[in-house]
Each structure stands twice: as C-alpha cells, then as structure tokens.
Write a protein that holds these residues in place. Structure first.
Motif, mmCIF file in Angstrom:
data_model
loop_
_atom_site.group_PDB
_atom_site.id
_atom_site.type_symbol
_atom_site.label_atom_id
_atom_site.label_comp_id
_atom_site.label_asym_id
_atom_site.label_seq_id
_atom_site.Cartn_x
_atom_site.Cartn_y
_atom_site.Cartn_z
ATOM 1 N N PRO A 93 0.835 -1.206 0.000
ATOM 2 C CA PRO A 93 0.000 0.000 0.000
ATOM 3 C C PRO A 93 0.872 1.259 0.000
ATOM 4 C CG PRO A 93 -0.778 -1.565 1.639
ATOM 5 C CD PRO A 93 0.542 -2.084 1.131
ATOM 6 N N ALA A 94 0.317 2.339 -0.502
ATOM 7 C CA ALA A 94 1.066 3.598 -0.626
ATOM 8 C C ALA A 94 1.628 4.079 0.713
ATOM 9 C CB ALA A 94 0.181 4.677 -1.237
ATOM 10 N N ASN A 95 0.918 3.835 1.791
ATOM 11 C CA ASN A 95 1.373 4.307 3.109
ATOM 12 C C ASN A 95 2.149 3.251 3.892
ATOM 13 O OD1 ASN A 95 -0.740 2.596 3.601
ATOM 14 N ND2 ASN A 95 -1.775 3.938 5.059
ATOM 15 N N SER A 96 2.598 2.201 3.224
ATOM 16 C CA SER A 96 3.313 1.112 3.882
ATOM 17 C C SER A 96 4.668 1.575 4.401
ATOM 18 C CB SER A 96 3.529 -0.031 2.887
ATOM 19 O OG SER A 96 4.385 -1.009 3.437
ATOM 20 N N PRO A 97 5.098 1.020 5.533
ATOM 21 C CA PRO A 97 6.448 1.318 6.011
ATOM 22 C C PRO A 97 7.526 0.571 5.220
ATOM 23 C CG PRO A 97 5.383 -0.246 7.481
ATOM 24 C CD PRO A 97 4.347 0.174 6.462
ATOM 25 N N ILE A 98 7.116 -0.334 4.331
ATOM 26 C CA ILE A 98 8.070 -1.097 3.519
ATOM 27 C C ILE A 98 8.549 -0.205 2.380
ATOM 28 C CG2 ILE A 98 8.408 -3.110 2.037
ATOM 29 C CD1 ILE A 98 6.256 -4.532 3.744
ATOM 30 N N MET A 152 -7.190 -5.181 -4.079
ATOM 31 C CA MET A 152 -7.341 -4.617 -2.745
ATOM 32 C C MET A 152 -6.239 -3.588 -2.477
ATOM 33 S SD MET A 152 -7.406 -6.512 0.953
ATOM 34 C CE MET A 152 -5.643 -6.711 1.055
ATOM 35 N N VAL A 153 -4.998 -3.920 -2.818
ATOM 36 C CA VAL A 153 -3.884 -2.991 -2.605
ATOM 37 C C VAL A 153 -4.079 -1.737 -3.448
ATOM 38 C CG1 VAL A 153 -1.404 -2.653 -2.967
ATOM 39 C CG2 VAL A 153 -2.230 -4.726 -1.869
ATOM 40 N N ALA A 154 -4.533 -1.918 -4.685
ATOM 41 C CA ALA A 154 -4.752 -0.761 -5.561
ATOM 42 C C ALA A 154 -5.828 0.145 -4.983
ATOM 43 C CB ALA A 154 -5.135 -1.218 -6.957
ATOM 44 N N SER A 155 -6.909 -0.435 -4.441
ATOM 45 C CA SER A 155 -7.958 0.401 -3.870
ATOM 46 C C SER A 155 -7.471 1.069 -2.596
ATOM 47 C CB SER A 155 -9.220 -0.424 -3.595
ATOM 48 O OG SER A 155 -8.997 -1.377 -2.582
ATOM 49 N N MET A 156 -6.588 0.400 -1.840
ATOM 50 C CA MET A 156 -6.015 1.017 -0.644
ATOM 51 C C MET A 156 -5.158 2.213 -1.041
ATOM 52 S SD MET A 156 -4.975 -2.451 1.371
ATOM 53 C CE MET A 156 -4.221 -1.746 2.800
ATOM 54 N N ALA A 157 -4.386 2.071 -2.124
ATOM 55 C CA ALA A 157 -3.533 3.162 -2.572
ATOM 56 C C ALA A 157 -4.382 4.337 -3.053
ATOM 57 C CB ALA A 157 -2.604 2.681 -3.681
ATOM 58 N N VAL A 163 -7.498 10.481 0.547
ATOM 59 C CA VAL A 163 -7.609 11.035 1.893
ATOM 60 C C VAL A 163 -6.488 12.014 2.201
ATOM 61 C CG1 VAL A 163 -7.589 10.387 4.341
ATOM 62 C CG2 VAL A 163 -8.813 8.978 2.703
ATOM 63 N N THR A 164 -5.340 11.823 1.567
ATOM 64 C CA THR A 164 -4.193 12.682 1.839
ATOM 65 C C THR A 164 -4.398 14.052 1.197
ATOM 66 O OG1 THR A 164 -2.803 10.719 1.786
ATOM 67 C CG2 THR A 164 -1.681 12.841 1.618
ATOM 68 N N PRO A 165 -4.194 15.152 1.975
ATOM 69 C CA PRO A 165 -4.389 16.499 1.401
ATOM 70 C C PRO A 165 -3.332 16.841 0.370
ATOM 71 C CG PRO A 165 -3.712 16.640 3.727
ATOM 72 C CD PRO A 165 -3.832 15.187 3.366
#
Length: 165
Positions: A93-98, A152-157, A163-165
C-alpha cells in the motif's frame, strides 16, 4: 491451472500433437514445480519420457538436489528451451512502512502457489537482496487470490491518495 506455464503447455501440446505424428503429448495440471519435478522423476525411474515447463531456478535446484529438492538430485533432468520470462513485483500500500527489500523482514509476504516457479523465484530474488525465507512469513496465493490482493492494494492506494491532502 491458469498460470503462464499451464497456458504455454497447452499450446505446445496442441501444436506438437498436430504437427509431429509420432509424438503424443498429454497435458496435465499440477500444483506447481515441485509436483512437476516429482512426476518427471517418477517417469524417469521407469524409463518413461516426460516433459514439463518450469523456471530455470527450480530446474537448477532440482538438478543439483538443493533446497526443496534435497531428497534426491534429478541428474537426468535436461533443458530444452527458454519459454518465457516472469517479472517479480513487490507491491505494498502507498502508506506502507516497507520502502526496501530489507523492510519485509518480519512481515507477511504473499507469493505464488506453494512450489510454484512464481513463489520459488520470488524467494530466490529476495534472498539475493539479503532476505531469507526465515525472515518473513510466506502466504501462498494462487492466481485468483493474487489478482484479488492486487485489486485490494490498488484500492487502498487510491483511498490513501484520496484522503491525503
């Protein structure tokens, strides 16, 4: 069924049986490379011919009797031709710590089916980047589950980006 090797194998069987009258190939679905090697070794033990499509890293390990093939080396294994290449993706996901391969240590990682060329190649690739199989928990996904996971990952991204401004 449904992987690249299965699809290419279907075509090879159809073309071979159509244009080489003395050859009769039968196409069988397997659970992956480990199963193919096992079946080929069983046929080899009874002096019957066998042909299978699987990845070069798996072929080399089977030939040498290494890793998951350590019970017995398949020294009669021979390569015929390079069939296809496969890409390896590390999708998070885009906000992953990886942010690097090293960051997957201690995480759950989805891969191809157990014993598949996709999974074995992914493990080899990670190992080359310093991440061994014992460093993460593998989850073996077939093609349908991989597709669902990508969606699922694409929709999370997308959600993360919205959500991010």
């Amino acid at each position: 069924m449904g992987g690249t090797a299965y699809t290419l194998g279907t075509g090879i069987v159809a073309v071979t049986n159509k244009y080489i009258p003395d050859a009769r190939l039968v196409h069988e679905a397997t659970s992956g490379t480990l199963d193919m090697v096992k079946r080929m070794m069983q046929r080899d033990a009874t002096n019957k011919p066998a042909f299978a499509i699987f990845g070069s890293p798996d072929a080399w390990r089977a030939y040498k009797g290494e890793d998951e093939y350590s019970k017995k080396a398949f020294s009669n294994l021979r390569a015929v031709v390079f069939i296809n290449a496969s890409d390896q993706y590390l999708v998070v996901p885009a906000n992953s710590p990886i942010k690097s391969f090293a960051d997957v240590k201690g995480k759950k990682i989805g891969s191809g089916g157990p014993g598949s060329t996709v999974a074995n190649s992914a493990f080899t690739f990670l190992e080359y980047h310093g991440v061994g199989k014992k460093d993460f928990k593998p989850f073996y996904y077939n093609y349908r589950r991989v597709w669902r996971a990508f969606k699922m990952v694409a929709s999370m991204a997308v959600l993360s980006a919205a959500v991010t401004p």
